[in-house]
Design an enzyme around this catalytic site. Structure first.
Site, mmCIF file in Angstrom:
data_model
loop_
_atom_site.group_PDB
_atom_site.id
_atom_site.type_symbol
_atom_site.label_atom_id
_atom_site.label_comp_id
_atom_site.label_asym_id
_atom_site.label_seq_id
_atom_site.Cartn_x
_atom_site.Cartn_y
_atom_site.Cartn_z
ATOM 1 N N THR A 84 0.758 -1.116 0.049
ATOM 2 C CA THR A 84 0.191 -0.147 0.034
ATOM 3 C C THR A 84 0.894 1.309 0.039
ATOM 4 O O THR A 84 0.489 2.156 -0.819
ATOM 5 C CB THR A 84 -0.790 0.068 1.213
ATOM 6 O OG1 THR A 84 -1.899 -1.103 1.187
ATOM 7 C CG2 THR A 84 -1.682 1.291 1.267
ATOM 8 N N ASN B 23 -5.006 -9.084 -8.440
ATOM 9 C CA ASN B 23 -5.274 -9.652 -7.297
ATOM 10 C C ASN B 23 -6.556 -10.620 -6.941
ATOM 11 O O ASN B 23 -6.621 -11.412 -6.201
ATOM 12 C CB ASN B 23 -5.150 -8.798 -6.092
ATOM 13 C CG ASN B 23 -6.248 -7.579 -6.369
ATOM 14 O OD1 ASN B 23 -6.132 -6.717 -7.218
ATOM 15 N ND2 ASN B 23 -6.934 -7.550 -5.463
ATOM 16 N N GLN C 175 1.545 -9.331 -6.657
ATOM 17 C CA GLN C 175 1.082 -10.533 -6.830
ATOM 18 C C GLN C 175 1.872 -11.327 -7.709
ATOM 19 O O GLN C 175 1.557 -12.356 -8.257
ATOM 20 C CB GLN C 175 -0.381 -10.580 -7.279
ATOM 21 C CG GLN C 175 -1.509 -10.107 -6.288
ATOM 22 C CD GLN C 175 -1.668 -10.948 -5.168
ATOM 23 O OE1 GLN C 175 -1.191 -12.152 -5.192
ATOM 24 N NE2 GLN C 175 -2.207 -10.557 -3.890
ATOM 25 N N HIS D 212 4.675 -9.732 2.861
ATOM 26 C CA HIS D 212 3.797 -10.900 3.586
ATOM 27 C C HIS D 212 3.111 -11.685 2.352
ATOM 28 O O HIS D 212 2.584 -12.654 2.653
ATOM 29 C CB HIS D 212 2.759 -10.201 4.527
ATOM 30 C CG HIS D 212 1.803 -9.636 3.705
ATOM 31 N ND1 HIS D 212 0.362 -10.020 3.713
ATOM 32 C CD2 HIS D 212 1.607 -8.068 3.312
ATOM 33 C CE1 HIS D 212 -0.346 -9.262 3.094
ATOM 34 N NE2 HIS D 212 0.327 -8.330 3.053
ATOM 35 N N CYS E 78 -8.264 -7.384 1.120
ATOM 36 C CA CYS E 78 -8.093 -5.973 1.486
ATOM 37 C C CYS E 78 -9.575 -5.414 1.418
ATOM 38 O O CYS E 78 -9.596 -4.279 2.073
ATOM 39 C CB CYS E 78 -7.464 -5.163 0.701
ATOM 40 S SG CYS E 78 -5.541 -5.755 0.701
#
Length: 385
Positions: A70, A149, A178, A201, A325
């Site tokens: 982000t 995504n 991704q 992550h 998200c």
């Protein structure tokens, strides 16, 4: 447990966790401090930067550490827009970007920038001719994701790169959160890409850290004011344990990358082969070269996505509606809306996402469980009639 939600987040690798723990306990100095503890931390910071750069095929001073995808996306987009606003205020993106990209453009549009949102085809991919027609003398930035995504479509980054060679003053950002480790890197990271975002992550590294690749010579306004870390462009004390862990995770991720991606593709193909002939099933992530190997999005008509997710959870199978998200905040995938999928189908979509730890046996178990669920709902939804 079967975890098919790896595009939301991944389990930290034990070796990466060991690196994080060791650094946190033994190299805890501030990299900006002048004493030997600080110097030791600084040397590890720079060796981590060098390792990531070497693995990605970039220069060391082109790698900047952030808090994740982000921030990397916001920094690339807003930092470029602010840096180049005296030269133009027209920005171009797609209609299927991650929320951190889409909302960054919305914020810029609110303060007076002009934003073009390119449409997509039935596979969720932009048309390069649409981009060509959208470019004008006021354009300063194009931002198109590498891998979607929600449905896994691979955007034509190479073709866009070819087009943008004729527009050297237009910056090109690619959200590649991704894309890393899926044996498609050369398709989404070309020499023409000026900025690229990664999130740790997503590949078994700690949360709260990421990378922004910034091509040498490209300018960005900082988003943070402070102590001048990261060459004065990204202030804030670096999260050294997570950064060192991320560097290790990238190395582990790219070992035997082709073999790992092939295993993920085999899992996807097996499940697609089961689903494709079922009445009431719509597959949005077919098995072809336009789609990444690790994402499978499909809908079971008449069953809301969140219902199916929770039903699968009862069998200890973990999936997602769309993007993690936003899946708890919206009723349908924004990508499917942009593809003009009927609302009744879009709200029924779920996403499976695989990684190298998943197996064909897990695919078999998913099929067994899903077939039971499907047969339960088929009479209710009059499927197959």
């Amino acid at each position: 447990m079967i975890y098919f939600d790896n595009s939301a987040t991944t389990k930290i690798d034990p070796a990466v966790l060991a690196t994080y723990d060791k650094v946190a306990q033994t190299i805890w100095g501030n990299p900006s401090s002048l004493h030997k503890l600080g110097d030791r931390a600084y040397q590890l910071l720079e060796s981590s930067r060098k390792q990531i750069a070497n693995l990605l095929g970039t220069k060391q001073d082109e790698i900047f550490f952030t808090s994740g995808g982000t921030e990397s996306n916001n920094w690339a987009i807003k930092g470029t827009a602010f840096q180049k606003r005296q030269f133009g205020k027209h920005l171009i993106t797609s209609s299927v970007e991650h929320a951190s990209v889409a909302n960054a453009f919305n914020a810029l549009e609110y303060i007076g920038f002009r934003v073009t949102h390119l449409p997509v085809d039935k596979e969720g991919r932009v048309n390069v001719n649409d981009l060509r027609n959208a470019l004008d003398s006021d354009t300063t930035l194009v931002s198109i994701m590498g891998v979607n995504n929600e449905i896994g479509s691979i955007q034509p980054i190479a073709e866009i790169s070819d087009l943008l060679t004729n527009y050297p003053t237009v910056s090109f950002h690619v959200d590649n959160v991704q894309a890393l480790g899926k044996n498609i890197w050369s398709r989404v990271f070309t020499p023409r890409v000026d900025f690229s975002s990664l999130s740790a992550h997503k590949f078994h590294a700690p949360r709260g850290t990421g990378v922004l690749y910034k091509k040498e010579g490209k300018m960005l306004d900082p988003l943070h004011d402070g102590g001048g870390q990261e060459k004065g462009l990204r202030s804030g004390t670096e999260n050294l344990p997570a950064i060192a862990g991320m560097a290790k995770a990238v190395r582990l991720l790219l070992e035997n990358e082709q073999e790992k991606a092939a295993r993920e593709a085999a899992i996807k193909e097996k499940i697609v082969n089961y689903l494709q002939d079922k009445p009431g099933i719509t597959i949005f992530s077919p098995v072809n070269d336009n789609f990444a190997p690790h994402i499978l999005c499909f809908a079971l008509e008449g069953i809301r996505g969140e219902t199916l997710v929770h039903t699968l959870e009862e069998y200890d199978i973990y999936t997602s509606t769309t993007s993690a998200c936003s899946s708890t905040k919206v009723d349908q995938a924004s990508t499917l809306v942009a593809m003009h999928v009927d609302d009744k189908i879009a709200t029924s979509a779920i996403r499976l996402s695989f990684d190298e730890s998943n197996t064909l046996d897990e695919a078999d178990e998913f099929i067994r469980v899903f077939d039971k669920i499907y047969r339960h709902f088929a009479p209710i939804n009059h499927l197959g009639e």
